[in-house]
Design a protein around this motif. Structure first.
Motif, PDB file in Angstrom:
ATOM      1  N   ALA A 119      31.154  57.177 125.476  1.00 12.93           N
ATOM      2  CA  ALA A 119      32.414  56.504 125.179  1.00 12.93           C
ATOM      3  C   ALA A 119      33.612  57.400 125.496  1.00 12.93           C
ATOM      4  O   ALA A 119      34.724  56.909 125.692  1.00 12.93           O
ATOM      5  N   TYR A 120      33.391  58.719 125.561  1.00 14.64           N
ATOM      6  CA  TYR A 120      34.472  59.653 125.870  1.00 14.64           C
ATOM      7  C   TYR A 120      34.726  59.762 127.367  1.00 14.64           C
ATOM      8  O   TYR A 120      35.796  60.172 127.799  1.00 14.64           O
TER       9      TYR A 120
ATOM     10  N   LYS B 231      26.125  63.275 117.695  1.00 17.81           N
ATOM     11  CA  LYS B 231      24.785  62.924 117.232  1.00 17.81           C
ATOM     12  C   LYS B 231      24.081  61.991 118.215  1.00 17.81           C
ATOM     13  O   LYS B 231      22.867  62.005 118.334  1.00 17.81           O
ATOM     14  N   SER B 232      24.854  61.164 118.911  1.00 17.50           N
ATOM     15  CA  SER B 232      24.275  60.176 119.825  1.00 17.50           C
ATOM     16  C   SER B 232      24.910  60.295 121.207  1.00 17.50           C
ATOM     17  O   SER B 232      26.125  60.509 121.322  1.00 17.50           O
ATOM     18  N   PRO B 233      24.116  60.133 122.278  1.00 17.88           N
ATOM     19  CA  PRO B 233      24.695  60.136 123.626  1.00 17.88           C
ATOM     20  C   PRO B 233      25.633  58.962 123.863  1.00 17.88           C
ATOM     21  O   PRO B 233      26.500  59.023 124.740  1.00 17.88           O
TER      22      PRO B 233
ATOM     23  N   GLN C 188      23.327  64.389 128.524  1.00 14.92           N
ATOM     24  CA  GLN C 188      22.663  65.087 127.429  1.00 14.92           C
ATOM     25  C   GLN C 188      23.280  66.468 127.185  1.00 14.92           C
ATOM     26  O   GLN C 188      23.423  66.912 126.039  1.00 14.92           O
ATOM     27  N   THR C 189      23.664  67.144 128.266  1.00 15.01           N
ATOM     28  CA  THR C 189      24.281  68.464 128.125  1.00 15.01           C
ATOM     29  C   THR C 189      25.674  68.349 127.530  1.00 15.01           C
ATOM     30  O   THR C 189      26.064  69.113 126.638  1.00 15.01           O
ATOM     31  N   ILE C 190      26.435  67.358 128.011  1.00 10.65           N
ATOM     32  CA  ILE C 190      27.790  67.150 127.490  1.00 10.65           C
ATOM     33  C   ILE C 190      27.720  66.770 126.015  1.00 10.65           C
ATOM     34  O   ILE C 190      28.540  67.212 125.205  1.00 10.65           O
ATOM     35  N   GLN C 191      26.726  65.973 125.648  1.00 12.58           N
ATOM     36  CA  GLN C 191      26.532  65.591 124.245  1.00 12.58           C
ATOM     37  C   GLN C 191      26.358  66.824 123.371  1.00 12.58           C
ATOM     38  O   GLN C 191      26.950  66.926 122.289  1.00 12.58           O
ATOM     39  N   ARG C 192      25.587  67.782 123.837  1.00  8.39           N
ATOM     40  CA  ARG C 192      25.342  68.997 123.056  1.00  8.39           C
ATOM     41  C   ARG C 192      26.626  69.823 122.924  1.00  8.39           C
ATOM     42  O   ARG C 192      26.941  70.336 121.835  1.00  8.39           O
TER      43      ARG C 192
END
Length: 360
Positions: free
Chosen positions: A317-318, A310-312, A301-305
């Protein structure tokens, strides 16, 4: 009363008609009049059925042209580039087909034409662009629903390169050497590796968006239109410090103009070859940034931000697998089961012998 007019150009029959003051003229692609009459009649009927305001239902080529005009000011440059290439090069026999006549059979035939000279992943991208513009027509109520049903191809995934921390300094030194006096590529590469910027975001990065006191960078031009702050590591602050400006582009040519998309690619590929690393590109530097954050223990969730996804699921996928953690887990499992390899036994024996010698 005649609703359309048939006429010949050479041996081929053409038709024209007018709806709501808009004139439509096209070829039937047929040299036999009664067959051409069927084509013209169908075209007129569909145009009357699906006309909206003063505009009859468009061909696929006309629809894509309309999409580009509407989205040019708002869509990302890379997005526009993909749709534009689709319009110029990859419409095949679908280009002059009325939108509601873009059937499953016709799409499958065009896809077969495309796959003859393109990889499966490119074929799926082609289909996604076709769906994109057709779904836009549905939202505009030009057609009631998507006129075809074609599934994406199953594509074999390939291993993706991540820049190893063990060679990162050597790789950056090669980038600097290859780039020479021009520091644009060197700066952009560090922005992508250090704070995970996309190449397009590195191209548009501005000094005024960097808060030196808080060591925070907030990109002002992004793919998703967000403006989320990103912590800047101390090493990157130290690198940028001597070049510090109050405003303007961080990455720019000698005359102050911005670089073009893809300007880092050639230098990075040469650095990859010199260092013997995998296929590191601008996108894979961003993937390296995300993977290193994951290996450092940050939750998705932190890396997503930080990545501004927009989506985790996009973030996941990264992320690449940390194989050293897998090896450690395998060893712990082997110890619990009672398995010991010869290499581990010998290594363990050497450690015991060394410990005895040190105590003696």
């Amino acid at each position: 009363m005649m609703t359309y007019h048939l006429f010949r150009v050479g041996k081929v029959w053409h038709y024209r008609f007018q709806i709501n003051g808009v004139r439509v003229q096209r070829s039937t692609r047929d040299t036999v009049k009664h067959r051409a009459d069927i084509v013209a009649s169908r075209a007129y009927r569909h145009a009357r059925t699906w006309s909206r305001g003063d505009t009859p239902i468009p061909t696929l080529r006309e629809l894509v042209a309309q999409w580009l005009i509407v989205h040019q000011p708002t869509a990302s440059r890379s997005h526009i580039k993909i749709v534009d290439a689709f319009a110029r090069l990859h419409l095949y026999e679908l280009g002059d087909v009325l939108l509601d006549e873009v059937t499953t059979e016709r799409v499958e035939a065009a896809r077969l034409e495309h796959i003859r000279s393109h990889a499966p992943a490119s074929v799926n991208l082609w289909l996604k662009v076709l769906r994109l513009v057709c779904n836009w027509a549905v939202r505009r109520k030009v057609i009631p629903s998507l006129p075809f049903e074609v599934k994406l191809l199953k594509v074999q995934k390939r291993p993706r390169a991540v820049l190893s921390v063990a060679v990162a300094q050597q790789w950056l030194a090669e980038v600097d050497r290859i780039a020479g006096a021009g520091r644009g590529v060197a700066i952009a590469v560090r922005l992508m590796l250090g704070i995970g910027l996309r190449e397009a975001e590195a191209i548009t990065a501005h000094w005024e968006w960097l808060d030196w006191d808080r060591q925070i960078y907030t990109p002002g031009i992004t793919k998703g239109r967000e403006a989320d702050p990103i912590p800047v590591p101390a090493w990157l602050i130290d690198y940028l410090g001597p070049m510090r400006e109050t405003a303007g582009l961080i990455v720019a040519k000698a005359d102050g103009r911005p670089f073009a998309h893809g300007f880092t690619r050639r230098t990075m590929l040469r650095a990859n070859e010199a260092c013997g690393v995998g296929h590191i590109t601008a996108h894979r530097l961003r993937g390296t940034f995300a993977t290193l954050l994951s290996e450092a223990g940050l939750p998705v969730q932190t890396i997503q931000r930080v990545m501004r996804h927009k989506s985790p699921l996009t973030t996941m996928a990264y992320l690449e697998v940390n194989m050293s953690q897998v090896v450690g887990a395998q060893r712990r499992i082997a110890d619990r089961v009672g398995f010991r390899s010869n290499a581990e036994s010998e290594h363990s024996g050497e450690e015991v012998a060394n410990a005895v010698a040190e105590s003696a």
